[in-house]
Design a protein around this motif. Structure first.
Motif, PDB file in Angstrom:
ATOM      1  N   ARG A   6      -8.870   2.782  -7.468  1.00  0.00           N
ATOM      2  CA  ARG A   6      -8.324   1.456  -7.714  1.00  0.00           C
ATOM      3  C   ARG A   6      -7.968   1.317  -9.186  1.00  0.00           C
ATOM      4  NH1 ARG A   6     -11.980  -2.538  -3.800  1.00  0.00           N
ATOM      5  NH2 ARG A   6     -11.909  -1.161  -1.963  1.00  0.00           N
ATOM      6  N   GLY A   8      -6.353  -1.566 -11.184  1.00  0.00           N
ATOM      7  CA  GLY A   8      -5.838  -2.930 -11.163  1.00  0.00           C
ATOM      8  C   GLY A   8      -5.461  -3.305  -9.746  1.00  0.00           C
ATOM      9  N   GLU A   9      -4.207  -3.700  -9.551  1.00  0.00           N
ATOM     10  CA  GLU A   9      -3.747  -4.075  -8.222  1.00  0.00           C
ATOM     11  C   GLU A   9      -3.296  -2.870  -7.403  1.00  0.00           C
ATOM     12  OE1 GLU A   9       0.762  -5.233  -9.794  1.00  0.00           O
ATOM     13  OE2 GLU A   9      -0.344  -6.576  -8.480  1.00  0.00           O
ATOM     14  N   TRP A  10      -3.249  -1.704  -8.033  1.00  0.00           N
ATOM     15  CA  TRP A  10      -2.776  -0.502  -7.351  1.00  0.00           C
ATOM     16  C   TRP A  10      -3.911   0.251  -6.672  1.00  0.00           C
ATOM     17  CZ3 TRP A  10       2.199   0.590  -6.487  1.00  0.00           C
ATOM     18  CH2 TRP A  10       3.149  -0.054  -7.282  1.00  0.00           C
ATOM     19  N   SER A  52      -4.574  -1.862   1.832  1.00  0.00           N
ATOM     20  CA  SER A  52      -3.404  -1.694   0.973  1.00  0.00           C
ATOM     21  C   SER A  52      -2.191  -1.273   1.786  1.00  0.00           C
ATOM     22  CB  SER A  52      -3.697  -0.638  -0.094  1.00  0.00           C
ATOM     23  OG  SER A  52      -2.555  -0.350  -0.864  1.00  0.00           O
ATOM     24  N   LYS A 111      -0.355  -1.332  -2.910  1.00  0.00           N
ATOM     25  CA  LYS A 111      -0.979  -2.530  -3.450  1.00  0.00           C
ATOM     26  C   LYS A 111      -1.826  -3.204  -2.380  1.00  0.00           C
ATOM     27  CE  LYS A 111       2.449  -3.513  -7.025  1.00  0.00           C
ATOM     28  NZ  LYS A 111       3.439  -4.492  -7.541  1.00  0.00           N
ATOM     29  N   ARG A 112      -3.000  -3.626  -2.803  1.00  0.00           N
ATOM     30  CA  ARG A 112      -3.914  -4.270  -1.869  1.00  0.00           C
ATOM     31  C   ARG A 112      -3.364  -5.630  -1.446  1.00  0.00           C
ATOM     32  NH1 ARG A 112     -10.441  -4.513  -2.837  1.00  0.00           N
ATOM     33  NH2 ARG A 112     -11.008  -4.837  -0.655  1.00  0.00           N
ATOM     34  N   GLN A 113      -3.403  -5.882  -0.124  1.00  0.00           N
ATOM     35  CA  GLN A 113      -2.808  -7.096   0.415  1.00  0.00           C
ATOM     36  C   GLN A 113      -3.820  -8.151   0.824  1.00  0.00           C
ATOM     37  OE1 GLN A 113       0.636  -7.479   0.458  1.00  0.00           O
ATOM     38  NE2 GLN A 113       0.544  -5.569  -0.702  1.00  0.00           N
TER      39      GLN A 113
END
Length: 223
Positions: A6, A8-10, A52, A111-113
């Motif tokens: 992980r 950040g948002e990635w 993600s 990206k985590r949703q």
């Protein structure tokens, strides 16, 4: 959390394959397209396990320039079967040294949703653990990637946990923190190779709908 990285948002996931392909010294003979497809399958399931959605794929090709297009074809076939569109794909090939065996790596970035569901869930095994030639010869026993994605998007499945070479029992122990009860008709200690089966968590009210959606090779998991 499973094996993802992980940033950040990635979310970054990956898988690799060695000695499987079309070269004379490969241990398992398989079309290059199929080899890449199953490596990408693992990376994709790891993305979904992290809640993600993939946005890009990196292909690391150690087999040679001639294999590149076949590997790309396999990855694109997987994404098409899963119903995923608009994925960027790039990477590189080893062209200076001719290798004696096939070797590739596939990395996915997404990206985590949504956050993981923390409420109690009912867990099932979907698909059968397969490895080597059985992956090619018993395709009807593989967890269907399209059905998995449909179940995720429809919130029929709340959580997903891919099973790999360590087998169902080991992955379930990592997931639950304790051992599971043996599953009827399934070898929980056998390798599942390129995630030919998965653990899926659903709300109790969705258990009957789950069986109707997946059809065969769906088994309750008790822990």
């Amino acid at each position: 959390m499973r094996h993802e990285l992980r940033l950040g948002e990635w979310i970054v996931t990956s898988d690799n394959s060695g000695g499987i392909g079309e070269k004379p010294l490969d241990f398992v003979k398989a079309p290059d397209k199929v080899t890449a497809k199953f490596a990408a399958r693992v990376a994709l399931l790891e993305q979904w396990a992290a809640q993600s959605e993939p946005e890009a794929v990196l292909l690391h090709n150690f087999s040679g320039e001639a294999q590149w297009n076949r590997y790309v074809e396999g990855i694109e076939e997987l994404l098409f079967e899963a119903g995923i569109k608009n994925i960027q794909l790039t990477g590189s090939s080893e062209t200076n040294v001719e290798t004696l065996q096939s070797a590739i790596g596939v990395t996915m970035l997404g990206k985590r949703q949504r956050e993981e569901n923390s409420e109690p869930l009912k867990w099932f095994v979907y698909g059968m653990p397969l490895v080597g030639k059985d992956v090619l010869e018993k395709k009807e026993q593989l967890a269907d990637i399209k059905k998995i994605n449909e179940a995720r998007l429809n919130r029929l499945v709340e959580r997903l946990w891919p099973v790999g070479s360590k087998g169902i029992a080991k992955e379930a122990e990592l997931l639950f923190g304790k051992q599971i009860t043996p599953v009827a008709d399934v070898d929980v200690h056998a390798s599942a190779g390129p995630s030919t089966c998965v653990l899926i968590g659903v709300r109790e009210e969705n258990t009957e709908a789950l069986k109707g959606h997946f059809g065969i090779h769906i088994y309750p998991l008790h822990h």
